[in-house]
Motif scaffolding. Structure first.
Motif: not given
Ligand code: HEC
Length: 240
Positions: A85-86, A90-95
């Motif tokens: 993911w990172s 996309l770290t800011s979209l972790d949710w």
């Protein structure tokens, strides 16, 4: 239609031998079976207790948190998934990874009996469901095994990590750490830490332990937490 107008007729039908009333026959049996099952569980819990792990120790920085084995897959899935993911930025979209995807997954899981109303019970006649089942085995199996492996590797790497962070400024270990064998303390005093390369053939486990708990010869008290001490002493005695 005629039946609706003759409730007496209906009642008679309920009494026919082929129809078993829900209460007491059916529910009573269920209750008995339920109580027996709970009782057996209580017996198991009493006679084969599962030991608890060590007490939580907030000062134990060497501790590697691990879930019970049947949850290793969750931890590993988030580890591995989080890494990619990172990598994808996309770290800011972790949710999405941590909340939305698992929620949708669980909802689909709960929905299966409603989505899949198939009457066919033979597995081979239901290739799609069979494929999903097999995929599930592989999926959970892989992440469980990978989780167990990752945890073991982390725990095994622990003493080396402690050496690097707490001992390497003073002690050499083969080609690692302080190679000069001299260390100047803040008060200007020089001390001569010996290499730990083959400390296991020089000192016994209890001598190593003693040096770590009550250091002599200028070595500082490092206040290692008990778990770190255990890993370290076990590992140092193998250095021969
Ligand atoms: C500030 C420097 C310093 C640090 C940091 C340090 N030590 Fe030491 N250590 C020494 C000195 C100096 C001696 C030698 C004591 C003596 O000569 O009696 C020593 C001795 C030892 C000995 C006995 C070795 C022998 O052959 O007699 C062991 C084992 C040891 N240290 C382990 C460690 C471990 C493990 C760590 C990290 C957790 C560590 N030390 C951190 C300075 C240090």
């Amino acid at each position: 239609m005629a039946d609706d107008l003759h409730p007496g007729h209906q009642a008679k039908e309920y009494q026919s031998p082929t129809v078993v009333p829900f209460w007491p026959e059916h529910l009573l049996k269920e209750l008995v079976v339920g109580f027996v099952a709970v009782f057996v569980l209580v017996l198991f819990a009493h006679f084969t207790p599962v030991p608890l792990g060590a007490r939580a120790d907030p000062g134990d920085w060497a501790f590697q948190p691990a879930p019970d084995w049947y949850f290793y897959w969750v931890q590993n899935l988030f580890d591995v998934g989080g890494y990619y993911w990172s990598v994808l930025g996309l770290t800011s979209l972790d949710w999405i990874l941590m909340f939305a995807l698992p929620t949708v997954g669980v909802m689909i899981f709960i929905g299966v009996p409603f989505i899949d109303r198939h009457k066919e019970r033979r597995l081979l006649k239901r290739p799609v469901m069979l494929a999903i089942l097999l995929f599930g085995f592989v999926f959970f199996g892989y992440f469980t095994a990978n989780g167990v492996y990752t945890h073991k590797t982390l725990v095994a790497a622990e003493p080396m990590a402690i050496y690097t962070s707490s001992c390497a400024t003073c002690h050499a270990l083969g080609p690692l750490g302080n190679q000069t064998g001299v260390f100047k303390l803040p008060d200007g005093q020089y001390i001569y830490p010996p290499p730990l390369t083959n400390v296991g053939s020089i000192l016994t486990a209890s001598e190593i332990r003693h040096q770590l708990v009550q250091p002599e010869g200028g070595m500082p008290q490092l206040n290692l937490p008990p778990a770190a001490l255990k890993y370290l002493v076990g590992w140092l005695t193998t250095l021969k």
